[in-house]
Design a protein around this motif. Sequence first.
Motif, short mmCIF file in Angstrom:
data_model
loop_
_atom_site.label_atom_id
_atom_site.label_comp_id
_atom_site.label_asym_id
_atom_site.label_seq_id
_atom_site.Cartn_x
_atom_site.Cartn_y
_atom_site.Cartn_z
N THR A 1 46.44 24.30 43.61
CA THR A 1 47.56 24.44 42.67
C THR A 1 47.28 25.51 41.64
O THR A 1 48.19 26.24 41.23
CB THR A 1 47.81 23.10 41.96
OG1 THR A 1 48.17 22.12 42.95
CG2 THR A 1 48.92 23.21 40.93
N ALA A 2 46.03 25.60 41.21
CA ALA A 2 45.69 26.51 40.11
C ALA A 2 44.30 27.10 40.32
O ALA A 2 43.49 26.57 41.08
CB ALA A 2 45.75 25.76 38.77
N GLN A 3 44.06 28.19 39.62
CA GLN A 3 42.75 28.84 39.66
C GLN A 3 42.44 29.40 38.28
O GLN A 3 43.31 29.99 37.63
CB GLN A 3 42.75 29.97 40.69
CG GLN A 3 41.47 30.79 40.74
CD GLN A 3 41.49 31.81 41.87
OE1 GLN A 3 41.88 31.49 43.00
NE2 GLN A 3 41.09 33.04 41.58
N VAL A 4 41.21 29.21 37.84
CA VAL A 4 40.74 29.79 36.58
C VAL A 4 39.64 30.78 36.93
O VAL A 4 38.63 30.40 37.55
CB VAL A 4 40.21 28.70 35.62
CG1 VAL A 4 39.65 29.36 34.35
CG2 VAL A 4 41.31 27.71 35.27
N THR A 5 39.82 32.02 36.54
CA THR A 5 38.87 33.08 36.86
C THR A 5 38.43 33.79 35.59
O THR A 5 39.26 34.38 34.88
CB THR A 5 39.48 34.09 37.85
OG1 THR A 5 39.67 33.45 39.11
CG2 THR A 5 38.57 35.30 38.04
N GLY A 6 37.15 33.73 35.33
CA GLY A 6 36.59 34.48 34.21
C GLY A 6 36.38 35.92 34.59
O GLY A 6 35.88 36.22 35.68
N VAL A 7 36.77 36.83 33.70
CA VAL A 7 36.68 38.27 33.96
C VAL A 7 35.74 38.89 32.93
O VAL A 7 36.02 38.83 31.73
CB VAL A 7 38.06 38.94 33.90
CG1 VAL A 7 37.95 40.44 34.19
CG2 VAL A 7 39.02 38.28 34.88
N SER A 8 34.66 39.48 33.40
CA SER A 8 33.71 40.10 32.48
C SER A 8 34.20 41.47 32.04
O SER A 8 35.13 42.04 32.62
CB SER A 8 32.34 40.23 33.15
OG SER A 8 32.35 41.27 34.11
N ALA A 9 33.53 42.00 31.01
CA ALA A 9 33.90 43.32 30.50
C ALA A 9 33.64 44.42 31.50
O ALA A 9 34.17 45.53 31.36
CB ALA A 9 33.13 43.59 29.20
N ALA A 10 32.83 44.13 32.52
CA ALA A 10 32.54 45.14 33.53
C ALA A 10 33.68 45.32 34.52
O ALA A 10 33.64 46.24 35.35
CB ALA A 10 31.26 44.76 34.29
N MET A 11 34.67 44.45 34.46
CA MET A 11 35.76 44.48 35.42
C MET A 11 37.06 44.96 34.78
O MET A 11 37.25 44.80 33.57
CB MET A 11 35.98 43.08 36.01
CG MET A 11 34.75 42.52 36.70
SD MET A 11 34.24 43.53 38.11
CE MET A 11 32.62 42.83 38.46
#
Length: 348
Positions: free
Chosen positions: A191-201
């Motif tokens: 149903t859902a997804q939580v994705t952490g995005v680093s400063a390198a991306m």
Amino acid sequence: MHPALTGLLAGAPVTERETWRSLWDRLGDGTLEKEQAVALLASLTTSLPGHQTLHALLETLRERRTTPPPGPWPGTVNIVGTGGGPATFNISTAAAVTAAATGVPVVKTGSRAYTSSLGSVDLLERLGIRLTASYRQTEQMLERHGIAFAGPFVYPAELTRLARTVAPLGMKPFGRFLNALGPFLADLPVTAQVTGVSAAMPLPVLRELARTLPGRRIWLTSNDQGADELLGFADNTVHLDDGSVRRLAPGELIAPAGGFDDLRPVPPADAADHFLAVLAGTAHPAATDTVCLNAAALVLASGHRHDWPSALAATREAVASGAARALADRLRTAPRTPAPAAGAPAAR
């Protein structure tokens, strides 16, 4: 040279589906030369293209699957980060177990380490927790334990073919591309997804890409410390699926005490014991608090709670009551689920 590679090297959008289909066909029949496969991965790693190109790439990979996922799995959530930020222990894996201990069904994806010392799959291996090998196995694990760690079957077979084509070079040199796109490659009916995005991306590109992907609610998180997880001592931003943002100031939900020294990875030989100590609440308070904060994001994204304080209270209770550690212990001793039947359809 294949037109997809020509366009990428020229910095031009490659949005024609037929161009990508042709590339995957050549990869599949063995006519894509090793040099072109290396150049493809190197180009995608050096400069991630725009979201339109990435959307076309993902859609043409997804349509090649001969075994589409069942679904949907109501109320389920996945957590997976991009990596590439300051070094921390496996916070997302601990957050997945903690959220599941509150009653939220979690399907966790991940990989071996590309840019870190220990990826989520490496940690699970040390814990003795098995990955699932099919959608049916994943459903069985969800039914029994409320959490499943999905294996490589959720990813396009073309990734394996690329790895074989560029061998013996290996895929680690292309870790930035694999980490950036990896969270969007897994084909899961959550149903859902939580994705952490680093400063390198490239956060703007990934935000636009997330909006184009159907079937699940995707939240991206970022912060002023460059990490790919929510931090109590950072100014965090949660980029919601409707385009709005929720800012979490330092100390707003958990104590701003602590820093990266308290979240740093432990030696691989100690990783399993440290992971279990975090879940039991006997590790550094900043480590357990950080896990509870990230688990609260899963509780919210899945729709099981509707405000941050109550979601955080639920994850803290999961640790304090021993439920999170007990779930991890059950997973470590869980019997292997039956393998897919011989001759069952697989991704081509």
